[in-house]
Design an enzyme around this catalytic site. Structure first.
Site, PDB file in Angstrom:
ATOM      1  N   GLU A 322       7.290  -1.568   8.668  1.00  0.00           N
ATOM      2  CA  GLU A 322       5.889  -0.758   9.195  1.00  0.00           C
ATOM      3  C   GLU A 322       6.227  -0.101  10.289  1.00  0.00           C
ATOM      4  OE1 GLU A 322       1.284  -2.989   9.184  1.00  0.00           O
ATOM      5  OE2 GLU A 322       1.949  -3.327  11.306  1.00  0.00           O
ATOM      6  N   HIS A 351      19.816 -19.056  -6.842  1.00  0.00           N
ATOM      7  CA  HIS A 351      19.600 -19.958  -8.115  1.00  0.00           C
ATOM      8  C   HIS A 351      18.520 -18.544  -8.550  1.00  0.00           C
ATOM      9  CE1 HIS A 351      22.462 -23.537  -8.081  1.00  0.00           C
ATOM     10  NE2 HIS A 351      22.123 -23.309  -6.205  1.00  0.00           N
ATOM     11  N   LYS A 455      -6.721   1.658   3.059  1.00  0.00           N
ATOM     12  CA  LYS A 455      -8.423   1.734   4.204  1.00  0.00           C
ATOM     13  C   LYS A 455      -8.998   2.105   3.271  1.00  0.00           C
ATOM     14  CE  LYS A 455      -5.868  -0.862   8.293  1.00  0.00           C
ATOM     15  NZ  LYS A 455      -6.446  -0.738  10.121  1.00  0.00           N
TER      16      LYS A 455
HETATM   17  O1  LIG Z   1      -4.664  -6.996  15.004  1.00  0.00           O
HETATM   18  P1  LIG Z   1      -5.115  -6.599  14.017  1.00  0.00           P
HETATM   19  O2  LIG Z   1      -6.439  -5.730  14.706  1.00  0.00           O
HETATM   20  O3  LIG Z   1      -6.511  -6.915  13.075  1.00  0.00           O
HETATM   21  O4  LIG Z   1      -4.664  -5.950  12.945  1.00  0.00           O
HETATM   22  C1  LIG Z   1      -4.079  -6.408  12.446  1.00  0.00           C
HETATM   23  C2  LIG Z   1      -2.983  -5.022  11.311  1.00  0.00           C
HETATM   24  O5  LIG Z   1      -3.371  -4.223  10.821  1.00  0.00           O
HETATM   25  C3  LIG Z   1      -2.485  -3.557  11.144  1.00  0.00           C
HETATM   26  O6  LIG Z   1      -3.208  -2.461  11.738  1.00  0.00           O
HETATM   27  C4  LIG Z   1      -2.147  -2.452   9.847  1.00  0.00           C
HETATM   28  O7  LIG Z   1      -3.233  -2.804   9.005  1.00  0.00           O
HETATM   29  C5  LIG Z   1      -1.058  -4.131  11.464  1.00  0.00           C
HETATM   30  O8  LIG Z   1      -0.060  -3.284  12.197  1.00  0.00           O
HETATM   31  C6  LIG Z   1      -1.919  -5.180  12.528  1.00  0.00           C
HETATM   32  O9  LIG Z   1      -0.871  -6.055  12.540  1.00  0.00           O
END
Ligand SMILES: O=P(O)(O)OC[C@H]1O[C@](O)(CO)[C@@H](O)[C@@H]1O
EC number: 5.3.1.9
Length: 529
Positions: A322, A351, A455
């Protein structure tokens, strides 16, 4: 190189941290003094940029944010007195709350003590706590931890079936920096519903870890949850293990969080040294850069030879991918950077896929994580003079050698034992290595714009689903995909509509499918009245 030359080479490149008893061996990565020399100017810039980052620069320019995870384990370094106080207060709050839970001063309303923790969060709000729990939780912790890190109904069902009556004595931690992540929201709502069904008051069991003012903070406040722990704007999810995100679950499980922080702080001091060969994080960044030509051409296969470190590779997957997986560099050029990370544990993986590593595609380098101490009890002999631990060590050394013979690079990180201090140091080492590598390849390692596309598409699909259902509800006759697509104003989205419908049909959501599933375009759908 013959064995004696290699031995000398090993010693020349070996890094050792005396207080942490921590070794980094990059001798099998094909590094030479010329490589170091060539990259020295880039490293000098990276060290400088890292210094500025630690001093409070806006090191995440796209999001206009400081990057302050290093301050979490040494509050004195934070750039303002307010930040220093916030860090110390948060740690004190975590300790006080955990002690109260352990003493029973904070307890379930029905009586008794909290026995279990249900930690709801995803990505950086889950991976660190999961790794640390697996690595460090005592065999009989004061509270047993469970995780919900998805929006999978079958996962929810299974976990709540496992918890059974212990839901009455379960403390729920909802962790979300942004306080608006849908998977986490769903986990919270599903949990809340189970509490309601069991006649329990969710608010009496719930705490939030989130940024002040977030949606989650508002829900927690308005419903009178047990506590809210602050998460900071200047800490990224994937580097949040030493914030309340990681410290609260760890402290509740009886893990020594002071030792965790102390290990990280010691490693931070070691990785601030602006000299490549005396800085273990710089050595890692150098080795990664050299292996993949600064373009991530080689995958990072992480093999910890210790069961309790199994989740380290999964934790690193987010931290590395990321952070480094970026389309553009800081100047806006398309660069498609990144390093792919995978792995589980040794010797188990020997394995499974080590066959390909030795004989197949040479598109990787291995990171061995070695733990010197086998276990707490003296081992039995499984063969004359040989223990199970000797086997584990022998297999690690054997694989390292077998890979070297076939020109497959590897590096080895060695720790004396898996303790809060060494785990803190390990995390800090990789946080810094990723940061330095990010600077070397000139990318923003602290944002994640690519995650947004998926998203957004998911949200659009859910909106489309609502439209499809409405159309079918309002139609007396069965409709084919073309008719549905036309009615929802998406005439070319037949595949998407079909896939959404197939899921609804499989879940008894009031829609019947007529026709042969092998011929999707011939299918008809109707609302079951
Ligand atoms: O802590 P949050 O805001 O729920 O985000 C969770 C995760 O989602 C992300 O933003 C990725 O969508 C990550 O970078 C982050 O760790």
């Amino acid at each position: 190189m013959d064995a004696l030359a290699l031995w000398q080479h090993y010693q020349d490149w070996l890094y050792y941290h005396p207080e942490l008893e921590f070794y980094v061996d990059v001798s099998r990565m094909g590094l030479t003094p010329a490589v170091v020399q060539r990259l020295e100017p880039a490293f000098e810039r990276a060290f400088q940029q890292m210094q500025e980052l630690e001093a409070g620069a806006i090191a995440n320019p796209d999001e206009g944010r400081m990057v302050g995870h290093y301050w979490l384990r040494d509050a004195d370094l934070a750039p303002t007195p307010e930040l220093r106080a916030e860090i110390r207060d948060a740690i004190a709050q975590v300790k006080q709350f955990s002690q109260q839970v352990h003493r029973g001063a904070i307890a379930p309303p029905q009586g008794g003590r909290f026995t279990d923790i249900l930690s709801i969060g995803i990505g950086g709000s889950a991976l660190g706590p999961q790794f640390v729990a697996a690595a460090l939780a005592p065999v009989n912790p004061p509270l047993n931890i469970h995780f919900l890190d998805n929006t999978d109904p079958a996962g929810f069902e299974r976990l709540f079936a496992e918890l059974g009556d212990r839901l009455r004595t379960t403390l729920v931690i909802v962790i979300s920096k942004s306080g608006g992540t849908p998977e986490t929201r769903n986990g919270m709502l599903e949990t809340q519903a189970r509490f309601q069904r069991a006649g329990l008051v969710f608010a009496d069991h719930a705490v939030a870890v989130t940024m002040p003012g977030s949606g989650l903070a508002q829900v927690a406040e308005s419903n009178g949850w047990l506590a809210i722990f602050p998460m900071f704007d200047w800490v990224g999810g994937r580097t949040s293990e030493f914030s309340t995100v990681g410290l609260l679950p760890a402290a509740l499980q009886g893990i020594d969080i002071d030792a965790l922080l102390a290990g990280a702080k010691l490693m931070d001091q070691a990785t601030r040294v602006p000299k490549i060969r005396q800085n273990p994080a710089a050595l890692l960044a150098l080795a990664w850069y050299h292996a993949g030509n600064g373009r991530g051409e080689k995958d990072m296969v992480v093999l910890p030879y210790k069961d309790s470190l199994l989740l380290f590779s999964r934790y690193l997957q987010q931290l590395v991918m990321e952070s480094l997986g970026k389309e553009k560099d800081l100047d806006g050029n398309i660069v498609h950077q990144g390093i792919a990370v995978y792995g589980n544990k040794g010797t188990t993986d020997q394995h499974a896929y080590v066959q390909q590593l030795r004989d197949g595609l040479p598109n990787f380098f291995v990171t061995f994580i070695e733990v010197l101490r086998d276990g707490q009890e003296p081992g039995i002999d499984v063969e004359p003079g040989i223990t199970s631990g000797d086997y584990l060590s022998g297999l690690l050394l054997g694989t390292r050698q077998a890979l070297y013979e076939k020109n497959r690079p590897s590096l080895t990180v060695t720790i004396p034992e898996v303790t809060p201090k060494t785990v803190g140091a390990l995390i800090a080492l990789y946080e810094r290595a990723v940061g330095l590598y990010g600077f070397l390849v000139n990318i923003n390692a602290y944002h994640q714009p690519g995650v947004e596309a998926g998203k957004k598409a998911a949200a659009a699909n859910l909106a489309l689903q609502r439209q499809i259902v409405k159309v079918l509800e309002q139609s007396d006759a069965p409709l084919d995909l073309g008719a549905i697509a036309k009615a929802v104003n998406a005439p070319d989205q037949l595949e998407r509509i079909y896939l959404i419908l197939r899921h609804l049909v499989a879940n008894d959501r009031g829609i019947e499918q007529l026709g042969d599933p092998a011929q999707p375009s011939q299918l008809q759908f109707r609302w079951q009245r």
